[in-house]
Design a protein around this motif. Structure first.
Motif, short mmCIF file in Angstrom:
data_model
loop_
_atom_site.label_atom_id
_atom_site.label_comp_id
_atom_site.label_asym_id
_atom_site.label_seq_id
_atom_site.Cartn_x
_atom_site.Cartn_y
_atom_site.Cartn_z
N UNK A 19 49.06 36.38 -28.03
CA UNK A 19 49.22 35.02 -27.51
C UNK A 19 50.31 35.03 -26.44
N UNK A 20 49.93 34.79 -25.21
CA UNK A 20 50.88 34.73 -24.10
C UNK A 20 51.26 33.28 -23.84
N UNK A 21 52.55 32.99 -23.86
CA UNK A 21 53.06 31.63 -23.64
C UNK A 21 53.75 31.54 -22.29
N UNK A 30 55.46 24.30 -14.49
CA UNK A 30 55.99 25.66 -14.45
C UNK A 30 56.98 25.85 -13.32
N UNK A 31 56.91 25.03 -12.28
CA UNK A 31 57.79 25.16 -11.13
C UNK A 31 59.20 24.71 -11.47
N UNK A 77 58.18 23.34 -29.05
CA UNK A 77 56.90 23.99 -28.72
C UNK A 77 56.19 23.34 -27.54
N UNK A 78 56.47 22.07 -27.27
CA UNK A 78 55.83 21.40 -26.14
C UNK A 78 56.32 21.89 -24.80
N UNK A 79 57.39 22.67 -24.76
CA UNK A 79 57.89 23.22 -23.51
C UNK A 79 57.11 24.46 -23.08
N UNK A 80 56.12 24.85 -23.86
CA UNK A 80 55.36 26.06 -23.56
C UNK A 80 53.87 25.73 -23.54
N UNK A 81 53.15 26.41 -22.68
CA UNK A 81 51.68 26.30 -22.65
C UNK A 81 51.08 27.68 -22.89
N UNK A 82 49.83 27.67 -23.32
CA UNK A 82 49.16 28.92 -23.63
C UNK A 82 47.96 29.10 -22.73
N UNK A 83 47.79 30.32 -22.20
CA UNK A 83 46.66 30.65 -21.34
C UNK A 83 45.49 31.04 -22.24
#
Length: 485
Positions: A19-21, A30-31, A77-83
């Motif tokens: 799992x890549x975050x 992301x900017x 956890x909301x500060x990260x997204x998953x591809x």
């Protein structure tokens, strides 16, 4: 005479998840612009890593703390997204299944002559190998729209150079990466089967020249089977609507590849000391054929049938895969072994044993460049002390300079290789019995901690440009209490 049957079955199943975050922060972007509007890397700065001195004259390095990043993810956890697309492709590409069954029958004969001074052991073994495997199938044409007859539907896509250009109509647009991957990259949809029969004759002979001097000779055959990934590595198919090219072709591990085989001959002379000990000298020669190499060739109906591919569709394309080299390789070498209990020492030094062994080998032949990683010179020596309540063993191990993989690329001269440096490492082991059932033990590996230097150079690379990298593995110490019940 002795005969028997043996059947061995092995099954390898591989599924992994990675799992890549991606960090996006509280604003979900992301900017990091504009500056000051986002959480920066200072919050996960690893102050302890920065205290390490830089190597080779380089300054100390600032780094992020993995532990702190994990704490941030747990708290926010909301500060990260998953591809999800990357996750899906990684899981499918790593999903493989292989099953191998080896059925063998053997016949062995033992005979002795000349008052049992001359002994023979010989026989033959037949092995039938059957392999079935499944791996990922990557077919980009599955995203093309088709009519009722199965023909690809095209749409106009003019360019200044080609106003009449048409391209396949897509089921899912390329912007929907996950949907495209789920349609074109299939889990374990590539299937392969392979079977082969091999015979392995062998003959061993020994002759007692004297009571403590024995000459030995042996001839035998062996095989090197392809690893399971050769069959379950999967298939990447080309775009049928585009012209064949070096980037648009069938990429696959060759399920039809044969195992490499070797014929070996070995002679040795062994001398046994009157009490406890032995010294031996041996030499061997091994001729290896059908070793593995990379190749590109035009697809044939026979090769496509291994993967259930339609020759009418894929015959125009090239296949990038592996094959058996049509040249052989000869490996030859010598080895020396010595071991002795020093029973002649005074009583207070009883229990001391010493040993030493070494080997030297070389590879010659047109395909010798494919033998990467073998060590031409190896050796080990040591001393041990065994008593009723304790034992201690000190070993030295030596690895000579070795040639590793070939290095290719633009402007790189032929004959350029990776080279591993020679090194010697020391191990110390010991055990002390507290009672009949309890003992303290220590296992100190690599206590001198030699470095592993890597060089890259060809025939004309200057000495100052050869060094590439240095690895320090450290010393591993294991201490503990052992019980036997």
């Amino acid at each position: 005479l002795k005969a028997g049957l043996v059947i061995r079955c092995s099954r390898t199943v591989n599924r992994t998840q990675n799992i890549a975050l991606n960090f996006v922060g509280p604003d979900g972007r992301a900017s990091l612009t504009p500056v000051g509007s986002e959480v920066g890397a200072a919050g996960v700065y690893d102050q302890y890593y920065y205290q390490r001195a830089g190597l080779f004259g380089l300054p100390r390095i600032q780094w992020a703390s993995n532990e702190t990043v994990l704490d941030v993810w747990r708290a926010q956890p909301g500060w990260f997204t998953r591809d999800e697309n990357a996750r899906y492709r990684a899981e499918v590409n790593a999903s493989k299944l292989s099953t191998e069954t080896i059925s063998s029958a053997f016949l062995r004969a033992d005979a002795q002559f000349l008052d049992r001074r001359l002994k023979f052991t010989g026989g033959v073994r037949a092995e039938q190998t059957n392999v079935t495997a499944q791996g990922p199938l990557n077919d980009p044409t599955r995203n093309f729209q088709r009519d009722a007859a199965g023909r690809v539907v095209t749409v106009a896509s003019p360019t200044p150079a080609d106003p009449n250009r048409r391209v396949p109509a897509l089921i899912f647009p390329t912007t929907n990466a996950l949907a495209v991957s789920q349609l074109t990259l299939l889990d374990r949809a590539a299937r392969a089967e392979k079977e082969y029969l091999r015979l392995f004759p062998s003959l061993n002979a020994s002759y007692a020249l004297r009571e403590n001097l024995v000459a030995r000779a042996a001839y035998y055959t062996s095989v090197g089977r392809p690893n399971f990934n050769q069959y379950s590595g999967g298939v990447t198919l080309p775009d049928l609507e585009s012209a064949p090219s070096n980037t648009n072709r069938i990429t696959v591990n060759n399920a039809a590849i044969k195992p490499w085989s070797a014929k070996s001959a070995k002679v040795s002379l062994e001398y046994y000391f009157e009490r406890v000990g032995q010294i031996s000298v041996g030499a061997f020669r091994r001729d290896i054929r059908d070793f593995f190499g990379a190749t590109t060739f035009d697809a044939t109906p026979e090769f496509l049938a291994l993967y259930g591919l339609d020759p009418t569709l894929y015959d125009p394309f090239e296949v990038a895969t592996q094959h058996n080299l049509d040249t052989s390789v000869r490996m030859s070498g010598i080895d020396v072994n010595y071991r002795q209990a020093l029973t002649f020492l005074p009583r207070w030094a009883r229990g001391v044993q010493v040993f030493a062994n070494g080997s030297a080998q070389r590879v010659i032949g047109p395909s010798s460049a494919t033998f990467a990683g073998y060590v031409p010179r190896t050796g080990s020596w040591g001393i041990s002390l065994s008593r009723e309540s304790y034992n201690v063993r000190l070993n030295w191990n030596y690895l000579g300079r070795q040639r590793r993989g070939v290095v290719t690329g633009r402007s790189i001269e032929p004959g350029t290789y990776n080279w591993g440096s020679k090194r010697s490492y020391i191990d110390l082991t010991g055990e002390y019995s507290l009672t009949r059932r309890l003992a303290l033990f220590a296992n100190l590996r690599n206590i001198n901690d030699p470095t592993d230097d890597v060089e890259i150079h060809g025939p004309t690379t200057p000495a100052e440009a050869q060094f590439r990298q240095r690895a320090e593995f450290g010393s591993l110490w294991t201490l503990g209490l052992k019980g036997t019940f």
